[in-house]
Design an enzyme around this catalytic site. Structure first.
Site, short mmCIF file in Angstrom:
data_model
loop_
_atom_site.label_atom_id
_atom_site.label_comp_id
_atom_site.label_asym_id
_atom_site.label_seq_id
_atom_site.Cartn_x
_atom_site.Cartn_y
_atom_site.Cartn_z
N GLY A 282 0.86 -1.18 0.00
CA GLY A 282 0.00 0.00 0.00
C GLY A 282 0.89 1.22 0.00
N TYR A 323 0.28 7.71 15.94
CA TYR A 323 1.45 6.83 15.96
C TYR A 323 2.75 7.56 16.30
CZ TYR A 323 -1.65 4.28 12.70
OH TYR A 323 -2.70 3.67 12.09
N CYS A 350 -10.01 20.72 18.91
CA CYS A 350 -9.96 20.95 20.36
C CYS A 350 -9.38 19.74 21.09
CB CYS A 350 -11.36 21.27 20.87
SG CYS A 350 -12.01 22.74 20.09
N TYR A 379 -2.53 6.43 4.11
CA TYR A 379 -3.07 6.61 5.47
C TYR A 379 -3.18 8.09 5.85
CZ TYR A 379 -1.76 1.75 5.20
OH TYR A 379 -1.62 0.46 4.76
N1 LLP Z 1 -2.08 -6.25 3.74
C1 LLP Z 1 -2.70 -6.31 4.93
C2 LLP Z 1 -3.37 -7.54 5.34
C3 LLP Z 1 -2.69 -5.18 5.77
O1 LLP Z 1 -3.31 -5.24 6.95
C4 LLP Z 1 -2.02 -4.00 5.37
C5 LLP Z 1 -1.99 -2.81 6.23
C6 LLP Z 1 -1.40 -3.99 4.10
C7 LLP Z 1 -1.44 -5.15 3.32
C8 LLP Z 1 -0.68 -2.78 3.56
O2 LLP Z 1 0.34 -2.33 4.36
P1 LLP Z 1 1.35 -1.21 3.78
O3 LLP Z 1 2.06 -1.83 2.61
O4 LLP Z 1 0.53 -0.05 3.36
O5 LLP Z 1 2.22 -0.90 4.91
N2 LLP Z 1 -2.43 3.31 9.49
C9 LLP Z 1 -1.08 2.83 9.68
C10 LLP Z 1 -0.79 1.62 8.83
C11 LLP Z 1 -1.76 0.49 9.07
C12 LLP Z 1 -1.54 -0.68 8.16
C13 LLP Z 1 -2.66 -1.65 8.26
N3 LLP Z 1 -2.53 -2.78 7.39
C14 LLP Z 1 -0.10 3.96 9.39
O6 LLP Z 1 -0.54 5.07 9.08
O7 LLP Z 1 1.10 3.77 9.54
#
Ligand code: LLP
Length: 420
Positions: A282, A323, A350, A379
């Site tokens: 992602g 985070y 706020c 995100y």
């Molecule tokens: N596959 C699964 C099963 C996942 O749960 C996730 C992310 C991805 C792929 C993609 O992960 P990426 O390649 O984007 O790291 N909100 C948090 C990140 C949460 C990720 C949740 N799962 C942030 O802003 O750091």
């Protein structure tokens, strides 16, 4: 291709940050602030680079829709051959609406409802990633009711530790809610055979997010390959391995994941086992391709502190407060004459926890100045909210000297839709 080969997006030209050859001052003037801006060519280049790194193996890149679900981005990714990793009815809808073929979609998540499982089976998606014995039973029951064989992979919790910047984005250890414990996985595949209505296609893992070293992936992969071999001996033949997502990007000076180095470890192992590979990036594809533009409203001195108060905050970008995420912040128009001071960049919400940066050295801006918050393509908007009655911002794509609105700014009508 690894990190650093692509030149960074949003360069400064003549003192002004640009995206896709558009001055960001112009984008802000046309569409207002706070504003998300995406360099879509950068996303395409990153996606091609990712796919090229793994070209030695039969690969499906299932883009993780949760990072950024904008339809325009999804359509472009589809055109490059991407599938989708979805995690809810809503994301399944978005992926299909963007034209992503069902056979390129996988569905993850620990809490899939009966309705979601039924929708996924009716769509005919590639695989459902089962995360518990209870879900397997439920899936089998839904599949039998519909008269289909449900394609599934079990998401394994490999109990592998991956260094991530925050514990909330670590998912591969036994202490998290994700996946089936490693030692119980083989028995669950055998149970699936007994249940009927189920067709195993592969095996799946996702160990966390913002991981910058290949090692934990290699550890997880090796554990999974052992399981694949053991299951094969029992007559359960799996054809693919899904290593999930989590490939980290550069937020500051630290390097992101070198996908070439990762591929050098992963490709021979997967090819040697005769398996197809699924990956669910992602952030790596879209993260650096986004900036959040916000306008300074006030500069406020309070005791030893200086607050730069902006029209964007935690409702637009929650990563800093949720985070402790670091995002580089720069003036859109360079102010070489301004004194560099240590400031808190905050929003209008706020909450004391409403900040974009704390104790950050910045050329002291003035009210009316534009700031660019970097690396928010993943995100960012996806986690935006209406808290404090905030209207979620507009999203714009820049490309070939043009800025195009790809999501309208919300209005107060959006705020009351469905409310009585
Ligand atoms: N596959 C699964 C099963 C996942 O749960 C996730 C992310 C991805 C792929 C993609 O992960 P990426 O390649 O984007 O790291 N909100 C948090 C990140 C949460 C990720 C949740 N799962 C942030 O802003 O750091």
């Amino acid at each position: 291709m690894g990190e650093g080969v692509l030149s960074p997006p949003f360069p400064r030209v003549g003192g002004v940050l640009h995206g896709g050859d558009v001055p960001l001052t112009e984008a802000a003037r046309t569409f207002g602030t706070p504003l998300y801006v995406y360099d879509i060519r950068w996303i395409e280049a990153r996606t091609n680079a990712f796919a090229r790194a793994f070209q030695g193996v039969d690969l499906l890149l299932a883009y993780s829709v949760k990072a950024n679900g904008n339809l325009t981005l999804l359509r472009r990714l589809e055109a490059l051959g991407c599938g989708a990793d979805v995690t809810s009815e809503g994301e399944l809808f978005l992926a299909r609406r963007a034209g992503i073929p069902a056979e390129r979609i996988v569905f993850a998540g620990v809490g899939k409802t009966e309705r979601e499982l039924e929708l996924a089976l009716r769509e005919g998606i590639h695989a459902i990633h089962v995360e518990s014995a209870g879900e397997l039973e439920r899936l089998a029951a839904v599949a039998r009711r519909l008269g289909v064989d449900a394609p599934f992979s079990i998401r394994v919790n490999p109990d592998v530790y991956a260094r991530t910047p925050h514990e909330y984005t670590r998912t591969g250890t036994a202490a998290t809610k994700f996946g089936v414990p490693y030692d119980e996985t083989a028995a669950l595949y055998l149970r699936a055979r007994a249940l009927g209505g189920l067709r195993p296609v592969g095996i799946d893992v996702h160990i966390g997010s913002q991981i910058v070293e290949p090692e934990p992936y290699v550890q997880a992969l090796e554990r999974l390959l052992e399981l694949v071999a053991a299951l094969g001996a029992e007559g359960v033949v799996l054809e693919e391995i899904d290593l999930g997502g989590g490939y980290g990007v550069a937020y500051d000076d630290e390097p992101g994941m070198d996908v070439d180095a990762l591929a050098r470890e992963v490709v021979p192992r997967v090819r040697g086992a005769g398996l197809r590979l699924l990956l669910e990036p992602g952030r790596w594809l879209v993260g650096e391709a986004g900036v959040l533009l916000t306008e300074v409203q006030y500069v406020k001195r309070s005791g030893p502190k200086t607050f730069v108060i902006c029209d964007g905050g935690m409702s637009e970008l929650i990563r800093p407060s949720h985070y402790g995420g670091f995002h580089r912040i720069e003036p859109v128009v360079a102010r070489p004459e301004a004194r560099v001071e240590r400031v808190d960049v905050v929003g209008p919400i706020c909450e004391t926890g409403d900040f974009l940066a704390r104790d950050r050295e910045l050329p002291l801006p003035e009210p009316g100045d534009l700031l660019a918050v970097r690396t928010v393509g993943a995100y960012g908007f996806a986690m935006a909210s209406n808290y404090n009655g905030r209207l979620r911002p507009a999203e714009v794509v820049v490309e070939d000297g043009r800025a195009t609105l790809v999501r309208a700014r919300e209005t107060v009508d959006d705020l009351i839709r469905g409310m009585s």
